[in-house]
Structures are given as C-alpha cells and as structure tokens.
Design an enzyme around this catalytic site. Structure first.
Site, mmCIF file in Angstrom:
data_model
loop_
_atom_site.group_PDB
_atom_site.id
_atom_site.type_symbol
_atom_site.label_atom_id
_atom_site.label_comp_id
_atom_site.label_asym_id
_atom_site.label_seq_id
_atom_site.Cartn_x
_atom_site.Cartn_y
_atom_site.Cartn_z
ATOM 1 N N ILE A 173 0.810 -1.226 0.000
ATOM 2 C CA ILE A 173 0.000 0.000 0.000
ATOM 3 C C ILE A 173 0.843 1.275 0.000
ATOM 4 O O ILE A 173 0.313 2.362 -0.214
ATOM 5 C CB ILE A 173 -1.047 0.031 1.146
ATOM 6 C CG1 ILE A 173 -0.419 -0.280 2.489
ATOM 7 C CG2 ILE A 173 -2.214 -0.843 0.832
ATOM 8 C CD1 ILE A 173 -1.386 -0.124 3.633
ATOM 9 N N SER B 243 -3.465 -0.714 19.404
ATOM 10 C CA SER B 243 -3.078 -1.749 20.360
ATOM 11 C C SER B 243 -3.091 -1.205 21.782
ATOM 12 O O SER B 243 -2.790 -0.021 22.017
ATOM 13 C CB SER B 243 -1.661 -2.204 20.011
ATOM 14 O OG SER B 243 -1.126 -2.975 21.055
ATOM 15 N N TYR C 278 7.319 -1.159 17.786
ATOM 16 C CA TYR C 278 5.999 -1.552 17.261
ATOM 17 C C TYR C 278 4.906 -0.703 17.931
ATOM 18 O O TYR C 278 4.030 -0.135 17.268
ATOM 19 C CB TYR C 278 5.756 -3.049 17.523
ATOM 20 C CG TYR C 278 4.306 -3.433 17.573
ATOM 21 C CD1 TYR C 278 3.598 -3.637 16.393
ATOM 22 C CD2 TYR C 278 3.620 -3.561 18.787
ATOM 23 C CE1 TYR C 278 2.245 -3.968 16.429
ATOM 24 C CE2 TYR C 278 2.282 -3.885 18.828
ATOM 25 C CZ TYR C 278 1.602 -4.092 17.651
ATOM 26 O OH TYR C 278 0.266 -4.393 17.688
ATOM 27 N N LYS D 291 2.154 2.350 16.503
ATOM 28 C CA LYS D 291 0.696 2.429 16.712
ATOM 29 C C LYS D 291 0.320 3.799 17.274
ATOM 30 O O LYS D 291 -0.653 4.420 16.848
ATOM 31 C CB LYS D 291 0.229 1.322 17.670
ATOM 32 C CG LYS D 291 0.382 -0.086 17.116
ATOM 33 C CD LYS D 291 -0.555 -0.318 15.947
ATOM 34 C CE LYS D 291 -0.421 -1.685 15.324
ATOM 35 N NZ LYS D 291 -1.166 -1.849 14.079
HETATM 36 N N1 UFG Z 1 4.324 -15.835 27.340
HETATM 37 C C1 UFG Z 1 5.031 -16.894 27.870
HETATM 38 N N2 UFG Z 1 5.650 -17.747 26.991
HETATM 39 C C2 UFG Z 1 5.578 -17.593 25.631
HETATM 40 C C3 UFG Z 1 4.843 -16.509 25.105
HETATM 41 C C4 UFG Z 1 4.227 -15.632 25.990
HETATM 42 O O1 UFG Z 1 5.114 -17.061 29.085
HETATM 43 O O2 UFG Z 1 6.173 -18.408 24.896
HETATM 44 C C5 UFG Z 1 3.621 -14.914 28.267
HETATM 45 C C6 UFG Z 1 4.136 -13.476 28.220
HETATM 46 O O3 UFG Z 1 5.229 -13.307 29.099
HETATM 47 C C7 UFG Z 1 2.883 -12.708 28.633
HETATM 48 C C8 UFG Z 1 1.738 -13.533 28.058
HETATM 49 O O4 UFG Z 1 2.268 -14.838 27.862
HETATM 50 O O5 UFG Z 1 2.747 -12.709 30.038
HETATM 51 C C9 UFG Z 1 1.226 -13.011 26.711
HETATM 52 O O6 UFG Z 1 2.326 -12.836 25.824
HETATM 53 P P1 UFG Z 1 2.116 -12.625 24.247
HETATM 54 O O7 UFG Z 1 3.473 -12.609 23.622
HETATM 55 O O8 UFG Z 1 1.127 -13.611 23.742
HETATM 56 O O9 UFG Z 1 1.418 -11.197 24.152
HETATM 57 P P2 UFG Z 1 1.875 -9.753 24.705
HETATM 58 O O10 UFG Z 1 0.942 -9.388 25.806
HETATM 59 O O11 UFG Z 1 3.309 -9.707 24.991
HETATM 60 O O12 UFG Z 1 1.610 -8.847 23.409
HETATM 61 C C10 UFG Z 1 0.342 -8.829 22.789
HETATM 62 C C11 UFG Z 1 0.492 -8.676 21.293
HETATM 63 C C12 UFG Z 1 0.969 -7.293 20.937
HETATM 64 C C13 UFG Z 1 0.081 -6.258 21.578
HETATM 65 C C14 UFG Z 1 -0.028 -6.501 23.060
HETATM 66 C C15 UFG Z 1 -1.050 -5.571 23.670
HETATM 67 O O13 UFG Z 1 1.383 -9.668 20.774
HETATM 68 O O14 UFG Z 1 0.939 -7.121 19.545
HETATM 69 O O15 UFG Z 1 -0.463 -7.830 23.322
HETATM 70 O O16 UFG Z 1 -1.024 -5.636 25.046
HETATM 71 F F1 UFG Z 1 0.593 -5.024 21.389
#
Ligand code: UFG
Length: 338
Positions: free
Chosen positions: A59, A124, A149, A153
């Site tokens: 885009i 986000s 990132y 946003k």
């Molecule tokens: N976690 C683990 N092990 C993993 C992956 C995640 O323990 O292998 C934990 C993280 O520490 C966290 C929770 O699971 O406590 C969620 O982690 P995610 O990586 O799934 O998501 P985040 O909250 O870090 O980030 C997400 C999106 C982002 C967005 C954000 C908004 O990926 O794009 O939520 O709060 F910006």
C-alpha cells in the site's frame, strides 16, 4: 457498505472479512502477503460463499493503491496492514517505522483523494505503555511505549488525529486491541505464524501438536495471583465483530475516538495452560524461565466505552478460545500450507 481491508489476508483481517460479509457488507482486500498466505482467500470464500476482490500490492505504492480506489467505490477503510512483532521491532526498529508509518501515510493520501471519510485503525493496548496502572481506560495518558511496534501504533493514532482535525467530515475509530486469540469455529482460518511463534496461544498450540517440546513461561515472580503474566485474551471472532460495531458507529460520528477492544478480564499464563489442558484433554509440558524483556505484569481493559458507545462486548469465553485454537491447529497442522 463497500469496505477496503488493508492486510485483509492476515489473522484479524481474515476473520473480520467473514463477519463483514455475514453482516451484508462488500469487501475488497489489499495485502502483499508478507506475513499472510494467499490460500486464506479460498477459505474465506469457502466459508462465506462470496468471491472477494483481492489485490497483491504494497500500500505504500500510491499509484497501484489509487487504481484500486478508482475501480471500487470504497465507503470505508479498515487498516490492519503492518508489521506486528514487538520483539522483532526492538531488533529492527527502522523496518517497523518505515513500513508501518509509510504505508499509513500513502493510504491517507489516497483516501483523501477519493473522499473516503470512514476509517478504522488496528491500534493496540501497547499504546498505554508501561507506567499506567491497570485496568487500562481510554482517558489515560498514552506513551512510554516499550518497543518500536507500539510507538508506530501511537504515532499513527496521532497522525490520524491531525488529519481528522483538518477534515471535519472524517470519522476515525482507533480500536485498541488487547490480546487476540482463538480461531474461526469452522477450523478453516486461524493464526498462521511464520517460523517460531512468539505469542502465547501459537506457542501452546505448537507444543500441543508436538512441534515444540515445551512451553517456556516467562517468569513466575510478577506481582500477580500466581506470579505469571496476566493478559486480556479476546476471541478473534469477537474482535472481528467489534469492527462491525465501529463501522456502524461511523455513520453517526465525526472526529476521532479511541476504544478498547478486550474482555475486561485478566488471565494468567498458568490459567491459560490449565484451561487449554482441561478443555482439550491434552498435556502442555512447560518450564518456568526468566522474564522476557519488555513484558509487563498485567494488562486488561476497561470495556465500558465499547459497551456504551459501540454497543459491543465480547461474548466468547476463555474455554471457547482454547477449544477453537486447538480445532484450527489439528485441522491445519502446517497452517495454510497443505
Ligand atoms: N508468554 C510466555 N511464553 C511464551 C509466550 C508468551 O510465558 O512463549 C507470556 C508473556 O510473558 C505474557 C503472556 O504470555 O505474560 C502473553 O504474551 P504474548 O506474547 O502472547 O502477548 P503480549 O501481551 O506480549 O503482546 C500482545 C500482542 C501485541 C500487543 C499486546 C497488547 O502480541 O501485539 O499484546 O497488550 F501489542
């Protein structure tokens, strides 16, 4: 309405396309497939029985984007396209700033040219940064983001506010997503990560199916009920329906509104593991390791604005998320590549 979805082949875009079609809207998709698979289109068409115009373009290429707007009489744009890995953005910040900002600027130039005034942006919860107390409410100050990132946003939110100030006909809804998870109940579309997943549900799915040996839980010494991180997991179909509600709201609204799209409930990593195991009758081996850089202890939404303004609230449960994630995974052990 005739709705253009940028990034419409992606995880959230594809689920939203289905809900839009089911709500009798027409959909045009623009996607360069950098983080999505063209096969998703066949799945969407299979679920909805509708043929969807799809353009494989970047885009940021205004000439090509202009042609799409010339061909279709677009009433509204939902802007999903963008790079989305928080950890990658810390490694390659310029890639994130260049891509996410440039594409949005190009899109805004073209929608101005074509007098499109309804715009919904995939923002986000990350814009609330790391200094606000939970639960996050839209009236809180934004900033202090922990990665590029999240800054993209927030910068795009600001760009949209500035553009709306000089275009009084504009209606812009900034949807601040919490943690999208789950998949369409058909098992035909879902999250299809490229390479090693980095969000919790993709990781758990791959452990469950035997592609990864164990889940690594990032820290159990947070000030939460069991020491693991707490998040607000929103079913992707509920999230998709939030876009329909936002679109309807643009019919009676001018200006810019930021709206949280979450459930309002926080679950810990251990809650997720236990619920996934119970619902799907499958063991998830895990190991507790150190905290991941940039993680916060807790993040969940105040959802009162979405309820009062959009008349929308999440309907699906954590059990639904766990069940639908697993159904998608077992139907598609290799994602869309069959
Ligand atoms: N976690 C683990 N092990 C993993 C992956 C995640 O323990 O292998 C934990 C993280 O520490 C966290 C929770 O699971 O406590 C969620 O982690 P995610 O990586 O799934 O998501 P985040 O909250 O870090 O980030 C997400 C999106 C982002 C967005 C954000 C908004 O990926 O794009 O939520 O709060 F910006």
């Amino acid at each position: 309405m005739n709705i253009l979805l940028t990034g419409g082949a992606g995880y959230i875009g594809s689920h939203t396309a289905i809900e839009l079609i089911e709500a009798k809207h027409s959909v045009v998709i623009v996607d360069n497939f950098v983080n999505s698979n063209p096969l998703v289109l066949r799945r969407i068409e299979n679920i909805t029985g509708k043929k969807i115009p799809i353009y494989c373009i970047n885009i940021a290429d205004v000439a090509k984007l202009d042609k799409v707007f010339c061909k279709h009489n677009i009433d509204a744009v939902i802007h999903f396209a963008g790079f989305k890995s928080m950890s990658e953005s810390l490694q390659i910040p310029l890639k994130y700033y260049r891509n996410n900002i440039d594409t949005t600027l190009a899109l805004l130039e073209i929608i101005k040219k074509h007098d499109v005034t309804k715009f919904i942006f995939s923002s986000s919860a990350a814009v609330y940064g790391y200094i606000n107390d939970i639960q996050y409410i839209e009236s809180m100050p934004v900033g202090h983001c922990s990665n590029p990132y999240a800054w993209t946003k927030l910068f795009i939110e600001q760009i949209l506010k500035d553009v709306a100030t000089v275009n009084p006909d504009f209606s812009v809804i900034l949807l601040r997503y919490f943690n999208p998870a789950g998949a369409h109940t058909s098992g035909k579309i879902g999250e299809n990560p490229n390479g090693i997943p980095n969000n919790l549900f993709s990781y758990i799915s791959q452990v469950a199916i035997g592609k990864l040996a164990e889940l690594k839980i990032f820290g159990n010494n947070y000030p939460t009920k069991d020491g693991t991180g707490v998040r607000d997991y929103i079913h992707v179909v509920d999230l998709a329906k939030g876009h329909i509600a936002a679109l309807e709201y643009t019919n009676k609204h001018k200006g810019v509104e930021a709206i949280n799209i979450g459930t309002g409930i926080g679950f810990s990593v251990l809650d997720i593991v236990k619920t996934f195991e119970k619902i799907n009758k499958i063991k998830i081996p895990y190991q507790i390791i150190g905290r991941r850089a940039g993680d916060i202890a807790e993040c969940y939404a105040d959802t009162s604005k979405a309820i009062s303004m959009l008349n929308w609230k999440a309907e699906k449960t954590l059990e639904d998320i766990c069940c639908d994630t697993w159904y998608w995974q077992i139907q598609n052990p290799n994602g869309y590549e069959k």
